[in-house]
Design an enzyme around this catalytic site. Sequence first.
Site, mmCIF file in Angstrom:
data_model
loop_
_atom_site.group_PDB
_atom_site.id
_atom_site.type_symbol
_atom_site.label_atom_id
_atom_site.label_comp_id
_atom_site.label_asym_id
_atom_site.label_seq_id
_atom_site.Cartn_x
_atom_site.Cartn_y
_atom_site.Cartn_z
ATOM 1 N N LYS A 175 9.061 1.407 -0.739
ATOM 2 C CA LYS A 175 8.154 2.056 -1.699
ATOM 3 C C LYS A 175 8.571 3.514 -1.930
ATOM 4 O O LYS A 175 8.659 3.980 -3.061
ATOM 5 C CB LYS A 175 6.697 2.001 -1.185
ATOM 6 N N ARG A 190 -4.548 0.431 -0.355
ATOM 7 C CA ARG A 190 -4.125 -0.393 0.778
ATOM 8 C C ARG A 190 -5.257 -1.223 1.346
ATOM 9 O O ARG A 190 -5.060 -1.918 2.339
ATOM 10 C CB ARG A 190 -3.690 0.551 1.886
ATOM 11 N N ARG A 246 15.427 4.083 9.796
ATOM 12 C CA ARG A 246 15.122 5.123 8.801
ATOM 13 C C ARG A 246 15.267 6.521 9.392
ATOM 14 O O ARG A 246 14.821 6.811 10.490
ATOM 15 C CB ARG A 246 13.698 4.944 8.278
ATOM 16 N N ARG A 256 10.642 9.336 11.821
ATOM 17 C CA ARG A 256 9.177 9.437 11.797
ATOM 18 C C ARG A 256 8.588 8.996 13.127
ATOM 19 O O ARG A 256 9.082 8.072 13.752
ATOM 20 C CB ARG A 256 8.626 8.569 10.659
ATOM 21 N N ARG A 258 1.584 -1.422 12.482
ATOM 22 C CA ARG A 258 1.541 -1.192 11.029
ATOM 23 C C ARG A 258 1.673 -2.518 10.271
ATOM 24 O O ARG A 258 1.005 -2.733 9.261
ATOM 25 C CB ARG A 258 2.661 -0.221 10.625
HETATM 26 P P1 AP5 Z 1 11.148 3.419 2.575
HETATM 27 O O1 AP5 Z 1 11.430 3.610 1.127
HETATM 28 O O2 AP5 Z 1 10.888 4.623 3.415
HETATM 29 O O3 AP5 Z 1 9.974 2.306 2.757
HETATM 30 P P2 AP5 Z 1 8.421 2.405 2.534
HETATM 31 O O4 AP5 Z 1 7.973 1.130 1.920
HETATM 32 O O5 AP5 Z 1 8.060 3.671 1.824
HETATM 33 O O6 AP5 Z 1 7.959 2.440 4.034
HETATM 34 P P3 AP5 Z 1 6.871 3.348 4.784
HETATM 35 O O7 AP5 Z 1 7.124 3.121 6.242
HETATM 36 O O8 AP5 Z 1 6.863 4.750 4.295
HETATM 37 O O9 AP5 Z 1 5.577 2.644 4.355
HETATM 38 P P4 AP5 Z 1 4.251 2.716 5.047
HETATM 39 O O10 AP5 Z 1 3.434 2.127 3.987
HETATM 40 O O11 AP5 Z 1 4.130 2.072 6.375
HETATM 41 O O12 AP5 Z 1 4.076 4.273 5.422
HETATM 42 P P5 AP5 Z 1 3.161 5.405 4.802
HETATM 43 O O13 AP5 Z 1 3.877 6.673 4.937
HETATM 44 O O14 AP5 Z 1 2.655 5.013 3.472
HETATM 45 O O15 AP5 Z 1 12.371 2.573 3.189
HETATM 46 C C1 AP5 Z 1 12.396 2.232 4.558
HETATM 47 C C2 AP5 Z 1 13.869 2.223 5.030
HETATM 48 O O16 AP5 Z 1 14.558 1.170 4.357
HETATM 49 C C3 AP5 Z 1 14.632 3.512 4.702
HETATM 50 O O17 AP5 Z 1 15.509 3.805 5.755
HETATM 51 C C4 AP5 Z 1 15.427 3.172 3.429
HETATM 52 O O18 AP5 Z 1 16.632 3.906 3.364
HETATM 53 C C5 AP5 Z 1 15.676 1.676 3.630
HETATM 54 N N1 AP5 Z 1 15.717 0.937 2.352
HETATM 55 C C6 AP5 Z 1 14.902 1.083 1.272
HETATM 56 N N2 AP5 Z 1 15.235 0.203 0.306
HETATM 57 C C7 AP5 Z 1 16.283 -0.529 0.791
HETATM 58 C C8 AP5 Z 1 17.073 -1.601 0.269
HETATM 59 N N3 AP5 Z 1 16.835 -2.100 -0.958
HETATM 60 N N4 AP5 Z 1 18.049 -2.112 1.042
HETATM 61 C C9 AP5 Z 1 18.284 -1.620 2.301
HETATM 62 N N5 AP5 Z 1 17.580 -0.599 2.849
HETATM 63 C C10 AP5 Z 1 16.579 -0.060 2.093
HETATM 64 O O19 AP5 Z 1 1.893 5.374 5.788
HETATM 65 C C11 AP5 Z 1 1.965 5.870 7.107
HETATM 66 C C12 AP5 Z 1 0.583 5.832 7.742
HETATM 67 O O20 AP5 Z 1 -0.315 6.677 6.994
HETATM 68 C C13 AP5 Z 1 -0.106 4.468 7.758
HETATM 69 O O21 AP5 Z 1 0.291 3.692 8.891
HETATM 70 C C14 AP5 Z 1 -1.577 4.876 7.822
HETATM 71 O O22 AP5 Z 1 -1.944 5.274 9.114
HETATM 72 C C15 AP5 Z 1 -1.619 6.101 6.914
HETATM 73 N N6 AP5 Z 1 -1.899 5.773 5.509
HETATM 74 C C16 AP5 Z 1 -1.085 6.029 4.438
HETATM 75 N N7 AP5 Z 1 -1.644 5.603 3.302
HETATM 76 C C17 AP5 Z 1 -2.843 5.060 3.654
HETATM 77 C C18 AP5 Z 1 -3.870 4.424 2.914
HETATM 78 N N8 AP5 Z 1 -3.787 4.248 1.573
HETATM 79 N N9 AP5 Z 1 -4.950 3.970 3.597
HETATM 80 C C19 AP5 Z 1 -5.061 4.141 4.923
HETATM 81 N N10 AP5 Z 1 -4.114 4.719 5.699
HETATM 82 C C20 AP5 Z 1 -3.010 5.179 5.063
#
Ligand code: AP5
Length: 237
Positions: free
Chosen positions: A22, A97, A141, A174, A185
């Site tokens: 994402k 989410r 990552r 991270r 997660r």
């Molecule tokens: P990346 O692009 O970083 O993936 P992502 O989907 O953004 O993963 P996140 O871990 O950021 O998602 P998340 O939803 O768990 O975390 P968030 O910060 O929102 O890619 C991942 C890796 O894959 C990278 O190394 C990249 O290079 C590689 N990659 C990408 N595309 C690729 C491809 N096509 N091929 C190969 N490799 C690839 O949330 C963190 C925490 O915040 C949550 O756990 C929760 O506690 C809180 N939080 C955030 N939003 C909310 C919400 N709306 N409600 C409640 N709690 C929330």
Amino acid sequence: MANETARKIGPVILLGPPGAGKGTQAKKIAEHYGIPQISTGDLLREHVGRGTALGLEVKAIMARGELVPDELLFGVVANRLKQADCERGLILDGFPRTAGQAGWLDAFLEREFFEKSERCTPVVIRLDVDYTQLLLRLTGRRSCPTCGRIYNVHFQPPRVDELCDLDGSKLVQRNDDGEEVIRGRLTAYEAQTKPVAGYYQAQSRLVPVNADRSVEEVTGQIFGVIDSHASGGASAG
Ligand code: AP5
């Protein structure tokens, strides 16, 4: 090509499990269309980093890989969405989410956004990735603390080990990318976030994208979906 930084794009919602790409895709969309990436994960990590009251409240929750309660997020998201740079469009990365967040967002857009914009029905894109890939993506990552660029030691390594290609900063991992927290997660995703796709599917607004391909292939398909949506077409399944 149309002038992508002038036309109205509307809200783009990126759904998908942790590690689906994402953040990676949101940055490509932001650059191409000139609209802001709004990542609730980044907003929350910023609060944790600054040690605000919200940051102190959510720090332990995030460290366990659990979702932050809806009511703690709404104010933060509302403030960000009201900023002027969102008028042409915006990308929501990691929000909504939960079913409660999806309902809140619809009501917010209806109230605050629709009357100011001709075209702002959100396009909802779900990135689908095999679970075995997700673990590699998350444990591998690394990101740049200065410019935010995302790398992966397996799939998108930097040119020089552990250093950002763009500004030479030392890359960081991270806190929530350890295997045990990743499992938490993924469990939270299965239980609370997966049903959100059903909410949008029932309204024929969900577009699934196979994200188990190269970054460039996924980006190409996403641009196609956004272009079709912005020109009035629909490709929802
Ligand atoms: P990346 O692009 O970083 O993936 P992502 O989907 O953004 O993963 P996140 O871990 O950021 O998602 P998340 O939803 O768990 O975390 P968030 O910060 O929102 O890619 C991942 C890796 O894959 C990278 O190394 C990249 O290079 C590689 N990659 C990408 N595309 C690729 C491809 N096509 N091929 C190969 N490799 C690839 O949330 C963190 C925490 O915040 C949550 O756990 C929760 O506690 C809180 N939080 C955030 N939003 C909310 C919400 N709306 N409600 C409640 N709690 C929330």
